[in-house]
Structures are given as structure tokens and as C-alpha cells.
Design an enzyme around this catalytic site. Sequence first.
Site, PDB file in Angstrom:
ATOM      1  N   LYS A 160       0.872  -1.173   0.000  1.00 35.78           N
ATOM      2  CA  LYS A 160       0.000   0.000   0.000  1.00 35.78           C
ATOM      3  C   LYS A 160       0.909   1.223   0.000  1.00 35.78           C
ATOM      4  O   LYS A 160       1.626   1.474   0.970  1.00 35.78           O
ATOM      5  CB  LYS A 160      -0.920   0.017   1.213  1.00 35.78           C
ATOM      6  CG  LYS A 160      -1.836   1.234   1.236  1.00 35.78           C
ATOM      7  CD  LYS A 160      -2.535   1.419   2.565  1.00 35.78           C
ATOM      8  CE  LYS A 160      -3.197   2.786   2.608  1.00 35.78           C
ATOM      9  NZ  LYS A 160      -3.689   3.135   3.960  1.00 35.78           N
ATOM     10  N   GLY A 190      -8.096   9.225   9.531  1.00 32.40           N
ATOM     11  CA  GLY A 190      -8.424   9.335  10.943  1.00 32.40           C
ATOM     12  C   GLY A 190      -9.426  10.409  11.294  1.00 32.40           C
ATOM     13  O   GLY A 190      -9.692  10.647  12.475  1.00 32.40           O
ATOM     14  N   ALA A 202      -9.587   5.435   4.174  1.00 34.25           N
ATOM     15  CA  ALA A 202      -9.344   6.603   5.031  1.00 34.25           C
ATOM     16  C   ALA A 202     -10.568   7.482   5.239  1.00 34.25           C
ATOM     17  O   ALA A 202     -11.330   7.755   4.308  1.00 34.25           O
ATOM     18  CB  ALA A 202      -8.202   7.474   4.507  1.00 34.25           C
ATOM     19  N   GLY A 203     -10.733   7.913   6.470  1.00 29.77           N
ATOM     20  CA  GLY A 203     -11.704   8.935   6.806  1.00 29.77           C
ATOM     21  C   GLY A 203     -13.077   8.454   7.221  1.00 29.77           C
ATOM     22  O   GLY A 203     -13.904   9.259   7.643  1.00 29.77           O
ATOM     23  N   ASN A 260      -9.369   1.582   9.978  1.00 26.37           N
ATOM     24  CA  ASN A 260      -8.517   1.397  11.143  1.00 26.37           C
ATOM     25  C   ASN A 260      -9.034   2.219  12.317  1.00 26.37           C
ATOM     26  O   ASN A 260      -9.621   1.701  13.258  1.00 26.37           O
ATOM     27  CB  ASN A 260      -7.066   1.751  10.829  1.00 26.37           C
ATOM     28  CG  ASN A 260      -6.086   1.282  11.900  1.00 26.37           C
ATOM     29  OD1 ASN A 260      -4.889   1.236  11.688  1.00 26.37           O
ATOM     30  ND2 ASN A 260      -6.555   0.895  13.084  1.00 26.37           N
ATOM     31  N   THR A 261      -8.875   3.542  12.241  1.00 31.38           N
ATOM     32  CA  THR A 261      -9.173   4.403  13.379  1.00 31.38           C
ATOM     33  C   THR A 261     -10.610   4.277  13.863  1.00 31.38           C
ATOM     34  O   THR A 261     -10.871   4.260  15.072  1.00 31.38           O
ATOM     35  CB  THR A 261      -8.874   5.869  13.027  1.00 31.38           C
ATOM     36  OG1 THR A 261      -7.554   5.972  12.490  1.00 31.38           O
ATOM     37  CG2 THR A 261      -8.980   6.754  14.252  1.00 31.38           C
TER      38      THR A 261
END
Length: 257
Positions: free
Chosen positions: A96, A157, A184-185, A206-207
Site C-alpha cells: 500500500k 483518521g 481513510a476517513g 482502522n481508526t
Amino acid sequence: MKKFYGVKIESQMMLGTSQYPSPSILVSCFKKSKASVATVSLRRESGGNNSGKSFWSIIKDLDVKILPNTAGCYSVKEAITTAHMARDVFDTKWIKLEVIGEEDTLQPDVFGLVEAAKILTEDGFQVFPYTTEDLVVAEKLLNVGCEVLMPWGSPIGSGQGLNNIFGLKALRAHFPDIAMVVDAGLGLPSHAAIAMELGFDAILLNTAIAKAGDPVTMAEAFSHAIISGSLGRKADPMEPREMASPSTPVFGKAFLE
């Protein structure tokens, strides 16, 4: 579901491995989410000692496909060096690719991204580029050999969800045969469902899970949302209308005089 460099993944969820409250919670999140790909950041400081061995052991025991990333790299040289180190450690061609261009938003440096992607693909890597929803950048990444695109939903995040639905829809429509992952996001399961309804092939998180009050329950919620959004897309949903249309027909209705 589309293949990723010839590999068909079992689940449409990819899950990051950082920021979890404990290793046991990380493992439980993978089990509940049924994620089939784990993204892992290579930390240079663990290369010369044994500090990372227990972590790598946990990741290997998850029995999922490993996608190393170049998280935190701000230059082409740094990203390429990290990618080569990751290939040696994880014995995989997958990478990635992140080349960050701006500190506050962590927006990709798309110029450096294309340059690094070209160098890595020529060196045998199978690149998953973390990019924007820009059509021109996407075309250039595909032209240098990328077979997967990973457009951001919003800044890493941030939990803002999909900041540019029009742009993501255009990207999906413009390259219908390319495997795409929204990365993301995302902050809520509903964000993931919307992305899947737009026709994307997988979600990388993830976050939103690791930082939730109950990460394991959130992992399960995202799993259901991804499945729901994917099924909704396959069901060929109705087009929005400007005017109301009664669900109950008026034919045969009694009229009082």
C-alpha cells in the site's frame, strides 16, 4: 467481486492494525469483522532488535493476507526504501503506497505517488496507491502499472465519511473494471455502506474501529454495513425521483360522494 492482482479476497473489509487498546482486542476485531486483509506499517526502529517479533507473530496468526504500507512517508525515496524493507520482512509483492504531501490533512502527494508507483511496479511490486478521487491522477497511476486504486473518503483518521461523493461516483463510473478500495476517513458503519452502494469493491478501516468505545462491536457493525451496502448495489436500487409516487395503487379505490 473483483480480484486484487489476481487474488480474490474472502471479505470486502481490509483492516488496519494500529492504535488498538490491546493485542487481544485487535485479534477479536479481526475475528468479528471477518476482515481478510491486514494492513501493517513497517517501523524502522524495530528492524535491528526483537521488539516487533511478538507483534508480527500476532499478525501471522490472524491467517489473513498481509498488505504492508508506507505510512508516514513524505518523499518518493522514503516510500520506495520502506517498500523494499517491507517486501523483505513480509515476503510479499503487495504494498500500500502512501506518499504524504501535506501534514494537516495527510493528503497524498499525487505527483510523488505516481513517480513512486512507476518505480515500484517496474521493480515487481503490486502497488495499492492511496490516492485522491482525481480522474487524471487515477489514469496516470493505471498507466504506470497499478491495477488497484485506493481513493480516500476523507482525511486519514478524521471520521468525516465521504467528503466528495460526486467525485467518488465519477471515479467508479470512469473505471468500471478496476478494483477500488475506499481508504481513510470513514467514521461510521453507514459511511461504509454508502461507499459499497456506490460500487466500490472493498473498504479499508482502522481508526474508526480501533478508537471506538467498543472496538469489537464496531468491527462487527462495519462488517454488517459493508455486506448490506454490497447487497444493495447488487439489487439494482431504484433511481431517485423528483415527485412522490404512491406505493399503493389508486386503481380500485372507493370514492365517497
